[in-house]
Design a protein around this motif. Structure first.
Motif, short mmCIF file in Angstrom:
data_model
loop_
_atom_site.label_atom_id
_atom_site.label_comp_id
_atom_site.label_asym_id
_atom_site.label_seq_id
_atom_site.Cartn_x
_atom_site.Cartn_y
_atom_site.Cartn_z
N LEU A 21 0.83 -1.20 0.00
CA LEU A 21 0.00 0.00 0.00
C LEU A 21 0.87 1.25 0.00
O LEU A 21 0.57 2.22 -0.71
CB LEU A 21 -0.95 -0.02 1.20
N ARG A 24 2.00 1.78 -3.52
CA ARG A 24 0.94 2.20 -4.45
C ARG A 24 0.41 3.59 -4.15
O ARG A 24 0.01 4.32 -5.06
CB ARG A 24 -0.23 1.21 -4.41
N ALA A 25 0.38 3.96 -2.87
CA ALA A 25 -0.29 5.19 -2.47
C ALA A 25 0.58 6.44 -2.56
O ALA A 25 0.05 7.55 -2.61
CB ALA A 25 -0.82 5.04 -1.04
N GLY A 59 -5.89 0.10 6.46
CA GLY A 59 -4.91 1.11 6.09
C GLY A 59 -3.85 1.24 7.16
O GLY A 59 -3.75 0.42 8.06
N ALA A 76 -2.64 6.09 4.65
CA ALA A 76 -3.13 5.44 3.43
C ALA A 76 -4.25 4.48 3.80
O ALA A 76 -4.17 3.77 4.79
CB ALA A 76 -2.00 4.68 2.73
N ASP A 79 -6.70 0.40 -0.83
CA ASP A 79 -7.35 0.82 -2.06
C ASP A 79 -8.54 -0.05 -2.44
O ASP A 79 -9.36 0.35 -3.27
CB ASP A 79 -6.36 0.93 -3.24
N ARG A 82 -11.64 1.99 -0.35
CA ARG A 82 -11.70 3.45 -0.24
C ARG A 82 -13.13 3.95 -0.42
O ARG A 82 -13.97 3.28 -0.99
CB ARG A 82 -10.78 4.08 -1.29
#
Length: 180
Positions: A21, A24-25, A59, A76, A79, A82
């Motif tokens: 994460l 990616r974030a 997260g 974060a 995903d 979200r």
């Protein structure tokens, strides 16, 4: 929704999900290596937490604090989930843990020409809805500029500078400049 927070360390079963994460974030230039984040999290003033709703990974946050302020280096939300209120729930928990201290963070500035322009607008709106105010300051880190947001409307810039010095990892400390 009933969030719980668990310390991110070698025993966390979702350590690889936290790492994924993070990758990616956040843009590459904003990512510290995971080993360094975990090493610094041994300090009493750093909190690296994974959030769960039951057994579901929601997260993570990485915060640095001092007696006056909590600085959010990373927040974060998974995903896969979200836009379901988890970001707000995590911020609510962070503000409660801050116990009246200001909570500050940095975001990319609005730029209609940026490839992620819409994302930047949504991010600023999200933080404003969750009690953050735009300050009159920017953080300059290398060639990157960030808006500084804080839960205290009267932004205590000296407290912010002291707390970000704690996260410099022995490297340079970014500049803070007043917006003209």
């Amino acid at each position: 929704m009933r969030l719980t927070a668990r310390k991110v360390d070698g025993s966390l079963r979702d350590l690889s999900r936290v790492k994924g994460l993070l990758e990616r974030a956040f843009p590459k230039n904003e990512q510290f290596p995971m080993f360094l984040l975990r090493l610094r999290a041994w300090s009493s003033y750093v909190h690296f937490l994974a959030y769960y709703d039951g057994d579901d990974f929601c997260g993570f946050t990485y915060t640095v604090e001092n007696e006056d302020m909590v600085f959010v280096l990373y927040l974060a939300v998974n995903d896969e989930i979200r836009s379901k209120g988890y970001g707000t729930a995590i911020l609510t928990d962070l503000k409660a843990r801050a116990s009246g201290r200001g909570v500050a963070l940095n975001i990319e500035p609005l730029d209609p020409h940026a490839a992620n322009s819409e994302q930047r607008v949504r991010r600023l709106d999200f933080y404003r809805r969750n009690g953050f105010f735009s300050t009159d300051y920017n953080l300059i880190d290398g060639g990157d500029r960030y808006l500084i947001l804080c839960t205290k409307e009267d932004f205590p810039v000296e407290d912010y500078i002291r707390v970000i010095k704690r996260i410099s990892f022995g490297l340079h400390v970014p500049n803070v400049e007043r917006v003209k």
